[in-house]
Design a protein around this motif. Structure first.
Motif, PDB file in Angstrom:
ATOM      1  N   GLN A 240      48.821  38.099  41.734  1.00  0.00           N
ATOM      2  CA  GLN A 240      47.992  37.334  42.328  1.00  0.00           C
ATOM      3  C   GLN A 240      48.481  37.288  44.002  1.00  0.00           C
ATOM      4  O   GLN A 240      47.730  37.336  44.936  1.00  0.00           O
ATOM      5  N   GLU A 241      49.699  37.586  44.231  1.00  0.00           N
ATOM      6  CA  GLU A 241      50.362  37.555  45.670  1.00  0.00           C
ATOM      7  C   GLU A 241      49.735  38.702  46.196  1.00  0.00           C
ATOM      8  O   GLU A 241      49.482  38.899  47.533  1.00  0.00           O
ATOM      9  N   GLU A 242      49.851  40.007  45.551  1.00  0.00           N
ATOM     10  CA  GLU A 242      49.129  41.341  46.189  1.00  0.00           C
ATOM     11  C   GLU A 242      47.550  41.130  46.618  1.00  0.00           C
ATOM     12  O   GLU A 242      47.358  41.571  47.340  1.00  0.00           O
ATOM     13  N   MET A 243      47.155  40.590  45.563  1.00  0.00           N
ATOM     14  CA  MET A 243      45.734  40.484  45.662  1.00  0.00           C
ATOM     15  C   MET A 243      45.473  39.510  46.822  1.00  0.00           C
ATOM     16  O   MET A 243      44.400  39.788  47.955  1.00  0.00           O
ATOM     17  N   ALA A 244      46.194  38.471  47.152  1.00  0.00           N
ATOM     18  CA  ALA A 244      45.897  37.671  48.352  1.00  0.00           C
ATOM     19  C   ALA A 244      46.109  38.269  49.747  1.00  0.00           C
ATOM     20  O   ALA A 244      45.403  38.141  50.808  1.00  0.00           O
TER      21      ALA A 244
ATOM     22  N   PRO B  14      51.462  49.267  43.563  1.00  0.00           N
ATOM     23  CA  PRO B  14      52.796  48.300  43.521  1.00  0.00           C
ATOM     24  C   PRO B  14      54.074  49.058  43.328  1.00  0.00           C
ATOM     25  O   PRO B  14      54.206  49.986  42.628  1.00  0.00           O
ATOM     26  N   ALA B  15      55.241  48.540  43.975  1.00  0.00           N
ATOM     27  CA  ALA B  15      56.343  49.148  43.911  1.00  0.00           C
ATOM     28  C   ALA B  15      56.577  50.375  44.884  1.00  0.00           C
ATOM     29  O   ALA B  15      57.383  50.458  45.767  1.00  0.00           O
ATOM     30  N   ALA B  16      55.654  51.360  44.843  1.00  0.00           N
ATOM     31  CA  ALA B  16      55.499  52.445  45.743  1.00  0.00           C
ATOM     32  C   ALA B  16      55.072  52.169  46.997  1.00  0.00           C
ATOM     33  O   ALA B  16      55.309  52.959  47.972  1.00  0.00           O
ATOM     34  N   GLY B  17      54.331  51.171  47.199  1.00  0.00           N
ATOM     35  CA  GLY B  17      53.884  50.887  48.413  1.00  0.00           C
ATOM     36  C   GLY B  17      52.655  51.632  48.989  1.00  0.00           C
ATOM     37  O   GLY B  17      51.727  52.000  48.034  1.00  0.00           O
TER      38      GLY B  17
END
Length: 284
Positions: free
Chosen positions: A105-109, A227-230
């Protein structure tokens, strides 16, 4: 690898015109694998310069001019160290190894508009073309992205375009040709149709196999967030993955936000007589 980048742009006018404020994005973005050692930016005629960072963290110079002129010359020189690996290993979060996966949810935002396609696709042609690379109910995420990156290079012939702006992904697929920014825009919208966060990148390309005169150019490519890799660089023009030999200057939601020089003048269209651009990227 230590590189020097020289970027000269000259605008010529048939009579003295009043220059409107110009927005310059010419200084590369420093990162863990790119260090800026020195930079300079010179304008003729002289301008009042104000530096700031935009919403994406890009370094932007705003130039204001006091007197009319029949020529504008912009010269940028940067020395930097590039340490990106030619064959990087990406440590992607275990939950994102296979596609489809879900961002947190944080990444989506935080990704926000970088998840939404930039161009209209009323009949779903771009979305359908992107999904054609999915070989099963669960596929390796990085392999899928590499396949689409290479698929664009197979479907679209590179064509240098002097016209301003970016072709829509539908147009690029339809005519099967486009510039680096057109191919990057197609890749970005393919990614977003599949649910990935993707952004546009402008900067420079260093070609170590070319002569010193032809070894560099301005360039456009894309980055996808995993995610994680950026953020991972994808260059469909050259079928490349990773940041080796790429020097990013600016990132944005679309190409229109990250042009090296944006500005105009007060006068008639026929007052503009032409422009010259020269870019040299050389190893030191």
């Amino acid at each position: 690898m230590k590189l020097r980048i020289r970027h000269d742009t000259i605008y010529r006018y048939r009579r003295a015109v009043s220059l409107q404020p110009h927005r310059l994005m010419l200084v590369p973005r420093g990162s863990h694998d790119l260090t800026i050692l020195s930079s300079s930016l010179d304008l003729s005629p002289k301008a009042d310069m104000a530096w700031a960072q935009d919403v994406f963290g890009n370094l932007v110079a705003a130039a204001s001019f006091a007197l009319p002129t029949d020529m504008l010359a912009i010269s940028s020189e940067v020395v930097l160290e590039q340490r990106a690996l030619a064959w990087p290993i990406y440590r992607i979060a275990p939950g994102a190894h296979a596609y489809p996966f879900a961002y947190s949810q944080e990444e989506m935002a935080d990704l926000g508009a970088l998840l939404r396609p930039q161009y209209d696709d009323p009949e779903g042609k771009i979305a359908t073309w992107a999904r054609s690379f999915i070989a099963g109910s669960a596929v390796d995420t990085l392999s899928l992205l590499k396949d689409i990156n290479a698929g664009i290079a197979n479907a679209v012939v590179y064509r240098m375009r002097d016209e301003e702006g970016t072709q829509s992904p539908l147009e690029t697929l339809s005519i099967a040709s486009g510039s680096c920014r057109d191919m990057a825009a197609l890749f970005i919208d393919c990614m977003r149709h599949l649910g990935f966060g993707a952004r546009a990148v402008s900067g420079y390309l260093y070609d170590p196999d070319a002569s010193s005169v032809d070894a560099g150019s301005t360039h456009a490519w894309a980055e996808v967030y995993l995610p994680a890799a950026g953020w991972i660089a994808f260059d469909p023009t050259h079928r490349r993955v990773g940041s080796a030999n790429l020097i990013p200057v600016a990132v944005g939601r679309c190409n229109a936000q990250i042009m090296p020089v944006i500005g105009g003048y007060a006068g008639a269209a026929e007052d503009f007589s032409g422009m010259e651009v020269r870019v040299i990227v050389e190893a030191l």
